[in-house]
Write a protein that holds these residues in place. Structure first.
Motif, short mmCIF file in Angstrom:
data_model
loop_
_atom_site.label_atom_id
_atom_site.label_comp_id
_atom_site.label_asym_id
_atom_site.label_seq_id
_atom_site.Cartn_x
_atom_site.Cartn_y
_atom_site.Cartn_z
N GLY A 1 1.38 -1.57 -0.23
CA GLY A 1 0.14 -0.24 0.01
C GLY A 1 1.04 1.06 0.15
N ALA A 2 2.14 1.16 0.07
CA ALA A 2 3.21 2.30 0.08
C ALA A 2 3.10 2.83 -1.77
N CYS B 1 6.21 4.74 3.00
CA CYS B 1 5.00 5.04 3.95
C CYS B 1 4.81 4.56 5.56
N CYS C 1 -0.62 3.37 5.68
CA CYS C 1 -0.06 1.90 4.78
C CYS C 1 -2.44 1.13 4.92
N ARG D 1 -4.67 3.37 3.60
CA ARG D 1 -5.13 3.12 1.68
C ARG D 1 -5.77 2.15 1.75
#
Length: 178
Positions: free
Chosen positions: A14-15, A110, A115, A118
């Motif tokens: 998710g970064a 991130c 993360c 997201r």
């Protein structure tokens, strides 16, 4: 001498690794530079589908991807990789396979809480409930790096700023002329 190099994006799920990798892929294609995107999720559903998420399996996953990239570079195709690559020892192994002068390691930084917000695949929520074992950053380690060629902080930089920073860096370290 500036030359084309393999570009390996690593960071938490998710970064923004795949998002940035796709942008670089598009830039290279627009310049007719032979390239390929090797996404860790896609490879885990194909060539690496027999691997789990133990430390040894993660290392083997990374090793296989690096060996594929080595072949691509020999064929003058620029490999762009998006893979979590949570262990510093595996990042070093990639450099050893590819050659330190032939690789750019892009740390997509991130914080885990961002993360998780997201969480495009819902994986963090499943990991927090114990439904996914050995999940990087939750029940398995993610080792911060000391060896990145560049760090792109996707919490502090929006997608356009992140891409701009990355492309400016690539214009000074590879054949791509932005």
């Amino acid at each position: 001498m500036i030359k084309n190099k393999m570009i390996w994006f690593f960071g938490l799920s998710g970064a923004g690794k795949t998002t940035l990798a796709k942008e670089v892929l598009q830039e290279y294609k627009e310049r007719n530079i032979p390239t390929i995107l090797l996404d860790g999720d896609v490879l885990r559903n194909g060539i690496n589908k027999n691997l789990g998420f133990s430390k040894d399996d993660r290392s083997e996953n990374v090793r296989r991807i690096a060996e594929i990239c080595k072949l691509m570079l020999q064929a003058n195709v620029v490999p762009i990789v998006a893979a979590i690559t949570p262990y510093e020892s595996d990042r070093t192994a990639v450099e050893n396979i590819i050659g330190k002068n032939n690789i750019l390691l892009v740390h997509v930084k991130c914080p885990i809480n961002i993360c998780e917000e997201r969480d495009p695949k819902g994986l963090y929520a499943l990991a927090r409930k114990g439904k996914i074992k050995n999940f990087t950053g939750i029940s398995d380690a993610y080792e911060e790096t000391k060896m990145a060629s560049i760090t792109i902080d996707t919490e502090k930089n929006n997608i356009n700023n992140s891409i701009s920073k990355l492309l400016n860096f690539l214009s000074t370290t590879t054949l791509i002329n932005i």
